[in-house]
Design a protein around this motif. Structure first.
Motif, PDB file in Angstrom:
ATOM      1  N   THR A 167       1.295   4.657   6.834  1.00 14.19           N
ATOM      2  CA  THR A 167       1.821   5.732   7.685  1.00 14.19           C
ATOM      3  C   THR A 167       2.705   6.642   6.853  1.00 14.19           C
ATOM      4  O   THR A 167       3.494   6.180   6.032  1.00 14.19           O
ATOM      5  CB  THR A 167       2.668   5.144   8.829  1.00 14.19           C
ATOM      6  OG1 THR A 167       1.839   4.292   9.598  1.00 14.19           O
ATOM      7  CG2 THR A 167       3.228   6.236   9.722  1.00 14.19           C
ATOM      8  N   PHE A 197      -2.945  -0.789   6.518  1.00 18.11           N
ATOM      9  CA  PHE A 197      -2.418   0.320   7.311  1.00 18.11           C
ATOM     10  C   PHE A 197      -1.384   1.106   6.501  1.00 18.11           C
ATOM     11  O   PHE A 197      -0.599   0.515   5.769  1.00 18.11           O
ATOM     12  CB  PHE A 197      -1.730  -0.207   8.578  1.00 18.11           C
ATOM     13  CG  PHE A 197      -2.584  -1.121   9.398  1.00 18.11           C
ATOM     14  CD1 PHE A 197      -3.392  -0.614  10.408  1.00 18.11           C
ATOM     15  CD2 PHE A 197      -2.598  -2.483   9.154  1.00 18.11           C
ATOM     16  CE1 PHE A 197      -4.193  -1.456  11.162  1.00 18.11           C
ATOM     17  CE2 PHE A 197      -3.393  -3.336   9.902  1.00 18.11           C
ATOM     18  CZ  PHE A 197      -4.202  -2.825  10.906  1.00 18.11           C
ATOM     19  N   SER A 227      -0.214  -3.134  12.884  1.00 22.99           N
ATOM     20  CA  SER A 227      -0.452  -1.973  12.038  1.00 22.99           C
ATOM     21  C   SER A 227       0.836  -1.346  11.534  1.00 22.99           C
ATOM     22  O   SER A 227       0.829  -0.315  10.896  1.00 22.99           O
ATOM     23  CB  SER A 227      -1.259  -0.939  12.815  1.00 22.99           C
ATOM     24  OG  SER A 227      -0.430  -0.328  13.775  1.00 22.99           O
ATOM     25  N   GLU A 244      -9.063  -2.433   9.686  1.00 25.23           N
ATOM     26  CA  GLU A 244      -8.179  -3.194  10.575  1.00 25.23           C
ATOM     27  C   GLU A 244      -7.290  -4.203   9.846  1.00 25.23           C
ATOM     28  O   GLU A 244      -6.740  -5.110  10.456  1.00 25.23           O
ATOM     29  CB  GLU A 244      -9.008  -3.930  11.655  1.00 25.23           C
ATOM     30  CG  GLU A 244      -9.644  -3.015  12.672  1.00 25.23           C
ATOM     31  CD  GLU A 244      -8.606  -2.248  13.480  1.00 25.23           C
ATOM     32  OE1 GLU A 244      -7.670  -2.884  13.994  1.00 25.23           O
ATOM     33  OE2 GLU A 244      -8.710  -1.011  13.560  1.00 25.23           O
ATOM     34  N   SER A 269      -5.797   3.694   8.660  1.00 24.54           N
ATOM     35  CA  SER A 269      -6.025   2.256   8.590  1.00 24.54           C
ATOM     36  C   SER A 269      -7.383   1.980   7.975  1.00 24.54           C
ATOM     37  O   SER A 269      -8.322   2.776   8.086  1.00 24.54           O
ATOM     38  CB  SER A 269      -5.926   1.619   9.978  1.00 24.54           C
ATOM     39  OG  SER A 269      -6.958   2.099  10.803  1.00 24.54           O
ATOM     40  N   ASP A 314      -1.282   8.255  10.310  1.00 28.87           N
ATOM     41  CA  ASP A 314      -1.529   6.823  10.176  1.00 28.87           C
ATOM     42  C   ASP A 314      -2.969   6.633   9.729  1.00 28.87           C
ATOM     43  O   ASP A 314      -3.885   7.133  10.379  1.00 28.87           O
ATOM     44  CB  ASP A 314      -1.399   6.113  11.533  1.00 28.87           C
ATOM     45  CG  ASP A 314       0.000   6.150  12.058  1.00 28.87           C
ATOM     46  OD1 ASP A 314       0.869   5.538  11.446  1.00 28.87           O
ATOM     47  OD2 ASP A 314       0.217   6.823  13.100  1.00 28.87           O
TER      48      ASP A 314
END
Lengths: 1067, 492
Positions: free
Chosen positions: A624, A622, A119, A619, A616, A614
């Motif tokens: 941040t 991602f 991630s 899965e 996502s 963060d």
């Protein structure tokens, strides 16, 4: 802050909305079998369905399952997929085993937050304990050498000396370029201890060495600003995150002992010429060089009172002049050194249950280095204790380590007030048998009658002049956590790091008795004693709130917000005594005069507010965002607040487009991109100028006030600046992480561009302005580079495996601009220099280039010689002869595993770059260097040279005579020599070679032992350097462990090779 | 979140004082000045005026002795830096503080010292920053003023200082020991200022230009009647508290051999059987037929081999040697020279005799480092200046009188005012520049010898210190550096 809280509350509200009903709720946690660490981000799916979840940051999960569900399937990249049958229990402890040949997938990111590696949108490399400790270095940092792309670690000295660590190049001129070390979420102090520079330097190591490598579970290297923004100002050069082992929660006690014995030998001693013996230029028993006649093997007088027209020529009663053959002595300098021994003993006890766990350890290192006697001795004791407690929503943990070091070391560099070892060794003529000088009290080799008046007996030096260091350090933290409401946790962390250290330096009285060999020519040494006491303390407190919210089926959000308070204090007191009344009694009351004493104190505070978000998606995508604002006490009042931020993103291609994995070619592919900034504050006390006691530096020595009872205060030459801004580093990074052929091939590449602006330096100004330097923000330094980590598993069978990891990094720095002095563009900034060799930053050049004096040239470009036929110097211009920067750095790790037997080798290769060597210079000066036998020391003309006749030039016809050859090789009389002393930095080192054998379990089943491992270890076994450097280890330095040390070495000590054995027993 | 900037206002360095009075800066300025005059300039002057030469068995000062100093050499940068950013700012602050409090004694002495330091700078480097110097926030690139104009500025500064003499003298208690040149004696400061004026006025090769002013100073005769030197309590045999050249050369270098007596000096003293040789240098290991007990090394002869060098005499230096800003002998020589040029021959002779007497008296009672006497406590100088004696004032012509003065002034400056000797060599052309070194049979004793390892063309000698890199790199107004052999405007 208020806004952040509101945001958190809002997000929490959303989080509550996503709960939905099912039949039975089960929970559990997922941990690693290998080390008991929790695994966040693992997928937990009910077998045969698509119902599932992922574990949270602590590896915990909750899941509603239908009554008919039989089992859970747990998967996680890098781990072997695991099945857990469902029973009536609602709680499951799930353990996963690491899949061989996989990068560790759990990354400890900033602030100690664990994240799944996939991630992360920036480059972060993790190295585990077994790799770090394989070769049994007492230094954690040394254990990382050659193993991480983009991480360059240099260590030139023996055990306990400092390591220089660069992540992605160097940008700061005068500040630190060292990464921030963070241990279990708390920043750690990492000062260089000792004395750097050209005179009486000594290296007691950097403080990051105060970690017991056996305590460490893993080390993660965060390289870019996006990764480091959350650590604030001090993380501009990257972060080395250290996670220590914690007690397992399995209700058992585990005891591990590991012990090693290693011997050490000097790795490189300078090569000398073999043809000419003592003299300058004629044979002279008092000389310190080999400019004398050709060695002919004949028996010969040597030492004091040898028959020559030099000196008193009278042999005192009882003194028979020594005789020896006039021949070259093989391995003369190597034989001076002896074999060092190093012992390491570590014991750790750990254990725990569901609620409480602990891990404690004691590590002891005893190392006597290669210098004869115990003049170089390193003793380190580390006690540490770590505990964790969990009670419902409340959790607590603490770590505490106590470190005690006792070190003895000889000084390197040039001797002030007493000789240093390595310069004396370099000045012994090649026919003088070094080991015969051992009895430094004998009438033949004592201070009065030592053969040369230009150097001191090296054995006298190691017995009498030296340094000791002792410290007591405590560091650790207390951390409390509380689950405020679902998915949301409050955390408070208080860290402390306190060191008290005591350094002592001493130089013996060396007075020459009247009417002896050396009387009247050699200076007496009055004897000195210095006490330097230093306290260094840091408090680091953080308050964090973190949330972990599943927004809907596809989106997950993690939020961290918090504040950080960091204060650092120091107190130094120093007393220096020159002239000892009673020889060999080192005490401040033993002076003809009172000691000169000084004291100083510093305090700085940094406060930060930070946030990280963060997000996502499914899965496989991602993102941040991290933000931070700092307030620093070292910036001017009212202008001390600054904001910076970072963003990064990653896409897991193989999960986004699962068809990519078809055909067993590509098994994993991640693309990442990051942008980030890090701000940095000023050094302490640079906003104002000062009025300081008057201490005037002469060529050698000082004139210090008070003088004659008169005190003086002078305006400091350095002016402060009330308009300082923070320095800002911005970087951009792109990378890809790919695995092929079922993880048999792994490739991780990163490209970065980094730019540092407005760095705060003491900029030179013309002295006629009344200052010589002015604190200001200057310039721009860019670094860009590539990092590659390539993993290959060429062979993999049931019993045998060959794993090859290659790390490659290339960094290119560029000084884009310096500053402008109202109309004068300053294009050069000098870091340091010695004897006319300058180490400078020049606009348009890599950071840190070497400039040397050049010969004066005639209009048609020929070297102008003087009346002795030697080149003359251009009084104004110097020339650039290369930079400190390596072309590239290559780490090559090979591991062969056959059943329980593992053979591994780590090579470290650095191509290119330059460094200055005083050792090489000194050897050329005194005729010991192989370069001095050019043309068999027969007369020659300087090539392409002219001499001046009035205002015209004619072809040079003045040869360098054999008897004046020494002046040709002396840099102070021949400009051209400077260039010869800036050597190629290239080297290849075999950093580690280990052979280990894990005794098969079946042999120890009936013993209390759980595991037994034995290994043979070697460190720094071989070094290859280019022909031009047959003098020193290019990593050797005595200019500390930062940018200045890239200048080179001023007669620094040699490095060592280590070889030995280790045993590790687990009960 | 509120973080008041107050909480973080802790960045004033607590290790240093915030308020300091004039006296501490004044004392500091004196020490900076002494470290330059008695340190690097004594060494450069000593080598270049050929009192000293580099030993052949060591290397420390080969660059100086071969006239091979790049612009970043510390022998070039340090004097500039120590005066411009050491001594002068301290005097500048002392003047400001003293003016605010009416401490006219510190004010006057600091002004005179400011003038003295600028005088040293302009003598050494030629055109230098003066009107725009020492004002960082206004002039980061101070312009370089014409050397002649700087001299006029210095004279004006001295006159300004002298104008406050009454106020300065009225302050009690005075500066006392803090003024470690004159111990608070304002009259002496005034005399020093006037002597300095005389010296500067006589720099102009066209004597007529300043004739009136010089005549006035000679007539008034309120010139130094004592040495302007550091008092005995200043330099002691203690680390970092000693005579700067001694500290650097003898205490701190690993060999004490570097500075040898130059043949130029030794041969001159031997020829004249001058007993001051014993005060200027050690006895050689063995006496030499050419030199006697005190053997010099040929100028620039550092490549003659250690064995050769070891037979020569080391220059004698002591930790307690005072630093001279100006000496009584120097002032008497100046007066003698002025009187010759003003055609007052009788006065010139008196001045000359006084000067040589003062120069000899400086040696009275000298001891070596072991406390042994090396010079009688009283010496009859008439054995030298009396009729028919070696140093008799040669009144044949103005030229011979000046030659007598300049020769003696050159010897008088050994081990105290070598820098001044170097300036005088350039100003007067005496000792004369020879063309062969002292090993050559054609060498004429008393002449300067070309350095054996000179990097300059034949017949050239160093004349100035070139502009330091520390200035030329950071000040856009720094002129292109003229080579070391380039004459200054007042040079012969």
């Amino acid at each position: 802050m208020k806004k952040i809280s509101l945001l958190l509350a809002f997000l929490g509200f959303i989080g509550l909305q996503v709960l939905f009903a099912q039949t039975r709720e089960i929970s559990g946690n997922v941990t690693s079998i290998d080390d008991g660490s929790t695994i966040p981000g693992a997928s937990v799916v009910v077998k045969g369905t698509t119902i599932g979840t992922v574990t949270d940051m602590e590896g915990k999960f909750k899941l509603k399952v239908a009554p008919g569900a039989k089992a859970l399937v747990i998967t996680f990249v890098g781990m072997t997929s695991t099945e857990m049958s469902l029973t009536e229990s609602n709680f499951y402890n799930i353990k996963m085993a690491t899949e061989r040949v996989a990068v560790s997938e759990v990354i400890v990111t900033a602030l100690g937050i664990k994240r799944s590696e996939k991630s992360i949108g920036y480059s972060a490399s993790t190295v585990n304990n077994d790799e770090i400790t394989a070769a049994k270095s007492s230094s954690l940092i040394t254990g990382l050498q050659g193993k991480v792309a983009g991480l360059t670690i240099s260590s030139g000295g023996g055990t306990g000396t400092s390591q220089k660590v660069y992540i992605r190049g160097v940008s700061s001129f005068t500040g630190s370029n060292q990464p921030l070390y963070v241990i279990n979420g708390v920043p750690m102090q990492n000062s260089f201890t000792g004395k750097d520079g050209s005179g009486n330097s000594v290296d007691f190591g950097n403080q990051a060495n105060d970690i017991n490598p056996d305590d460490v579970q893993s080390v993660t290297v965060l390289k870019g600003a996006s990764a480091t923004a959350l650590y604030g100002s001090r993380a501009a050069n990257g972060v080395i995150m250290i996670t220590t082992k914690r007690g397992a929660q399995d209700g058992k006690i585990s005891v591990v002992y590991s012990g090693s014995v290693t011997a050490s030998e000097v790795l490189r001693t300078p090569q000398t010429q073999k043809n000419f013996g003592q003299g300058w230029p004629y044979w002279d028993p008092a000389e310190n060089g080999s400019w004398g006649p050709k060695l002919d093997g004949r028996m010969h007088d040597w030492g004091a009172y040898s028959s020559t027209d030099y000196g008193p020529g009278v042999t005192p009663d009882g003194y028979n002049v020594m005789k020896k053959p006039f021949s070259y002595i093989e391995n003369n300098m190597r034989d001076f050194y002896d074999r060092g021994m190093e012992y390491q003993n570590n014991i750790s006890i750990s254990g725990g249950d569901e609620r409480n766990s602990f891990a404690m350890s004691y590590g002891n290192t005893y190392s006597d280095g290669v210098i004869p006697t115990k003049a170089d001795l390193y003793k380190r004791n580390i006690f540490s204790f770590r505990g964790d407690h969990k009670a419902g929503k409340f959790s607590a943990s603490f770590d505490v380590s106590y470190v005690r070091k006792d070190i003895k070391a000889v000084s390197s560099g040039q001797g002030n007030d007493g000789a240093t070892l390595f310069q004396e060794l370099a000045q012994m003529p090649v026919d003088i048998p070094l080991t015969q000088l051992k009895d430094y009290n004998s009438i033949y080799h004592n201070v009065d009658n030592f053969f040369t008046l230009y150097a001191q007996n090296p054995y006298f030096v190691i017995a009498n002049n030296g340094n000791t260091y002792q410290d007591d350090r405590v560091y650790g933290k207390i951390e409390l956590g509380y689950d405020v409401f679902a998915h949301t946790k409050l955390m408070g962390r208080l860290g402390g790091d306190f060191t008290n250290s005591r350094q002592r330096s001493f130089n013996a009285v060396a007075k020459i008795t009247p009417d002896t060999w050396n009387y009247g020519a050699k200076s007496d040494e009055a004897g000195t004693y210095d006490e330097y006491n230093n306290y260094n303390g840091q408090i680091d407190a953080s308050g964090l709130i973190s949330g972990d919210y599943k927004l809907n089926e596809d989106f997950q959000l993690n939020v961290v917000a918090g504040i950080n308070y960091n204060s650092r204090n120091s107190y130094i007191s120093e007393a220096f005594l020159y002239g000892l009344a009673v020889p060999n009694w080192y005490n401040l009351s033993n002076g003809f005069d009172k000691p000169v004493t000084t004291s100083s104190t510093t305090k700085r505070i940094l406060i930060g507010a930070l946030g990280q978000f963060d997000l996502s998606y499914k899965e496989w995508a991602f993102g941040t965002l991290s933000v931070r604002n700092d307030w620093s006490s070292t910036l001017p009042k009212g202008k001390n607040s600054y904001f910076y931020a970072g963003v990064n993103g990653a896409i897991l291609l193989t999960d986004a487009i699962p068809t990519l994995k078809e055909g067993n070619f590509l098994s994993y592919a991640k693309l990442r991109a990051a942008w980030g900034q890090t701000g940095n504050d000023a050094p302490v006390y640079r906003t104002y100028g000062n009025n300081i006691p008057t201490n005037i530096i002469l060529g050698s020595g000082n004139v210090n006030m008070p003088i004659g009872g008169i005190a003086g205060i002078t305006l400091s030459n350095l002016e402060g600046n009330l308009n300082l801004k923070p320095e800002i580093t911005t970087d951009i990074e792109f990378g890809a992480d790919m695995k092929f052929f079922g993880n048999r091939v792994g490739l991780d590449v990163a490209y970065y561009m980094k730019s540092t602006k407005d760095q705060i330096i003491s900029s030179s100004v013309a002295p006629e302005t009344r200052y010589t330097s002015f604190t200001r923000n200057v310039g721009q330094v860019d670094n860009k580079g590539v990092e590659v980590r390539l993993l290959l598993v060429p062979v993999k069978t049931k019993d045998f495996e060959w794993e090859m990891v290659t790390t490659f990094s290339q960094n290119r720095s560029n000084v884009v601009k310096l500053w402008d002095n109202e109309g004068v563009s300053i294009n050069e900034y000098r870091f340091t220099g010695a004897y006319g060799v300058d180490f400078v930053a020049i606009v348009g050049q890599p950071l840190g280039v070497f400039k040397v004096p050049q010969a004066a040239l005639s209009p048609d470009g020929k070297v102008i010689v003087n009346s002795a036929g030697r080149p003359t110097v251009d009084p104004i211009n110097k020339k650039i002869v290369g930079s400190r920067e390596a072309d590239f750095v290559l780490g090559l790790n090979n591991r062969f595993t056959y059943k329980g037997l593992t053979l591994s080798a780590v090579f470290d290769y650095r191509q290119g770059g330059k460094f200055w060597s005083n050792t090489a210079e000194l050897l050329a000066f005194d005729g010991n260097s192989p370069i001095t036998v050019f043309n068999d020391r027969q007369p020659f003309l300087v090539p392409n040279s002219v001499r001046a006749v009035g205002n015209t030039f004619v072809e040079n016809d003045i040869p360098i005579l054999g008897t004046a050859m020494y002046s040709y090789y002396n840099h102070s009389t021949n400009t051209l020599m400077y260039e010869n002393m800036v050597l190629d930095r290239t080297f290849l080192k075999l950093r580690e070679l280990t052979l280990s054998y894990a005794i098969p379990k079946r042999f120890i089943t009936n013993t209390p032992l759980k595991a037994l491992e034995v290994s043979l270890v070697g460190r720094n076994l071989f070094m290859w350097t280019p022909k031009t450097n047959n003098f020193v280890d290019p990593e050797a330095t005595n200019y500390g462990n930062d940018l200045l040390s890239d200048f080179g070495e001023f007669s620094a000590g040699p490095s060592s090779r280590f070889f030995g054995a280790n045993v590790k027993i687990t009960f | 979140m509120m973080i008041s900037s107050c909480d973080l206002d802790i960045n004033k360095d607590p290790n240093y004082p915030t308020s300091v009075e004039a006296d501490k800066y004044f004392a500091s300025g004196l020490t900076w000045t002494s470290s330059v005059i008695g340190g690097d300039l004594e060494l450069l002057g000593g080598m270049w005026a050929q009192h000293y030469a580099q030993h052949a068995g060591s290397n420390q000062y080969t660059g100086i002795d071969s006239y091979n100093l790049p612009n970043n050499s510390t022998y070039i940068t340090r004097a500039w830096g120590s005066l411009y950013s050491g001594a002068l700012p301290d005097f500048q602050i002392a003047i400001q503080k003293a003016e605010a409090k009416g401490d006219w004694h510190y004010w006057m002495a600091s002004k005179i010292m400011t003038a003295y330091d600028f005088h040293i700078l302009v003598d050494a480097y030629g055109d230098v920053p003066f009107t725009e110097a020492l004002d960082f926030y206004k002039y980061i690139n101070p312009k370089f003023d014409n050397a002649k104009a700087v001299n006029a500025g210095i004279i004006a500064m001295l006159d300004e200082a002298l104008a406050k003499k009454t106020e300065a003298a009225a302050i009690a208690p005075g500066m006392g020991d803090i003024d470690y040149f004159f111990q608070g004696d304002i009259d002496a400061w005034a005399k020093f200022a006037k002597s300095l004026k005389l010296k500067i006025l006589m720099r102009d090769p066209a004597f007529a230009t300043n004739k009136t002013a010089i005549q006035a100073l000679i007539t008034e005769n309120d010139l130094l009647d004592q040495d302007c030197k550091t008092q005995d309590y200043i330099f002691v045999d203690k680390e970092n508290n000693s005579n700067p050249l001694y500290e650097n050369d003898r205490r701190k270098l690993n060999t004490q051999n570097n500075i040898r007596s130059s043949s130029t000096l030794s041969l001159f003293l031997f020829q004249n059987k001058d007993p001051r040789a014993a005060v200027f240098m050690d006895k050689a290991v063995t006496p030499d037929p050419v030199y006697g007990d005190y053997v010099g090394i040929p100028q620039g002869g550092y490549t003659l081999g250690a064995a050769y060098g070891n037979k020569t005499s080391r220059a004698l230096l002591a930790a307690t040697d005072p630093v001279y800003l100006m000496s009584l002998a120097e002032v008497e020589f100046l007066k003698a020279e002025a009187n010759v040029l003003l055609s007052n021959t009788a006065a010139a002779k008196t001045n000359y005799d006084n000067a040589v007497t003062a120069a000899f008296e400086r040696c009275n009672g000298a001891k070596d480092k072991d406390g042994k006497d090396i010079f009688p406590s009283s010496f009859d100088v008439n054995t030298f200046i009396g009729a028919g004696k070696a140093y008799e004032f040669n009144q044949t012509s103005a030229t011979t009188m000046l030659e007598s003065i300049w020769r003696q002034k050159w010897v008088a400056a050994v081990r105290c005012q070598a820098w001044e000797a170097f300036c005088d060599v350039n100003r007067t052309g005496y000792p004369k520049a020879g063309t062969v070194n002292s090993q050559d049979p054609a060498y004429v004793v008393g002449n300067l010898a070309p350095s054996i390892n000179s990097v300059l063309s034949a017949g050239e000698f160093p004349r100035r210190i070139i502009y330091p890199k520390t200035s030329s790199d950071y000040n856009k107004n720094t002129p292109i550096a003229l080579p070391i052999q380039t004459k200054l405007w007042w040079h012969k």
